[in-house]
Design an enzyme around this catalytic site. Structure first.
Site: not given
Length: 275
Positions: A10-11, A42-43, A73-75, A152, A185-187
């Site tokens: 992931d990023s 990365y987004g 990572c979705n991006t 974050e 998005c993973t967040h």
């Protein structure tokens, strides 16, 4: 090969929410995780840059001899899957197609909304994948750039600032025909409660990480590669910057502590052929 680990990249930190789902679905599997914390996010980057970074991350993970790699990572999943399949000798599973498949199934004559980073939304990867399975589904999308830094910072669904951001981003998407929202998005799974509360009980929330874990399970089972172990699998984490912060924040994404996080020097993951 069944005893080899699952590789995940992931990023940054967010991919740990996918690892959390993998741990629930496949508790006996060992996992090797690489978070590219030196180059996050990365987004907001170009496709060329995302592709370069994604392939480099995957090749680092490949050094640990995985039986399958998850692009958490979705991006990266939206922009680099073709290049990842071409570059890697092992199967690669992204998070976009599993999430899109669940959304297409849940649309049920209504509409779907996709939440994600600027690059993920601009790629139109989710609408394209949803329409391939359900051509009649109406798909809206919204980039939600503030949600990642809020997560974050340690803010959660009860935080008034989070609730204001969710309301601002989702208000234009809300309506009587909305059936499902994809957390692209993973967040975003960490803010699921705020999103679900704002949209109401009639809207299904699709966690792409959960759907990806189900696909990984199916893929490994079909290939005869499920771990034969009955012991809890291990997690080995590597990052490209600031392992202390990663270790401190990781438990919010993973629901368990990460004790060992190794810093990876640039020469171990940045390609000498990078333009």
């Amino acid at each position: 090969m069944s005893t080899q680990p699952i590789g995940v990249f992931d990023s940054g930190l967010g991919g740990l929410s996918v690892v959390r789902q993998l741990r629930r679905e496949l508790p006996n599997e060992n996992i090797v995780y690489f978070g590219d914390t030196a180059r996050v996010p990365y987004g907001s980057k170009s496709k060329r840059t995302v592709v370069t970074f994604a392939v480099e991350c995957a090749r680092f993970v490949l050094q640990h001899d995985p039986k399958l790699i998850v692009a958490a990572c979705n991006t990266a999943s939206a922009l680099a899957m073709e290049e990842l399949h071409a570059a890697l000798p092992v199967p690669v599973v992204g998070v976009v197609e599993p999430g899109a498949a669940a959304a297409a199934r849940l649309a049920d004559g209504g509409s779907v909304a996709v939440l994600g980073t600027e690059a993920t939304i601009a790629s139109r990867a989710y609408p394209t994948a949803i329409h391939a399975l359900n051509p009649q589904a109406a798909v809206d999308a919204a980039a939600c750039p503030l949600l990642v830094p809020l997560v974050e910072e340690g803010r959660d669904s009860a935080d008034p600032i989070v609730q204001l951001a969710v309301r601002t981003y989702l208000e234009p998407l809300r309506g009587p025909k909305l059936r499902a929202v994809v957390l692209g998005c993973t967040h975003y799974p960490l803010l699921r409660e705020a999103i679900a509360e704002f949209l109401g009980a009639g809207v299904a929330i699709v966690d792409s990480g959960r759907e990806t874990a189900l696909v990984v399970h199916e893929r490994l089972a079909a290939d005869g590669l499920l771990s034969p172990s009955r012991e809890q699998g291990s997690i080995r984490c590597y990052v490209s910057d600031n392992p202390a912060r990663f270790r401190r924040v990781s438990s919010r994404f993973l629901d368990e502590d990460v004790n060992e996080v190794e810093l990876v020097e640039p020469e171990r993951y940045i390609s000498a052929l990078q333009p």
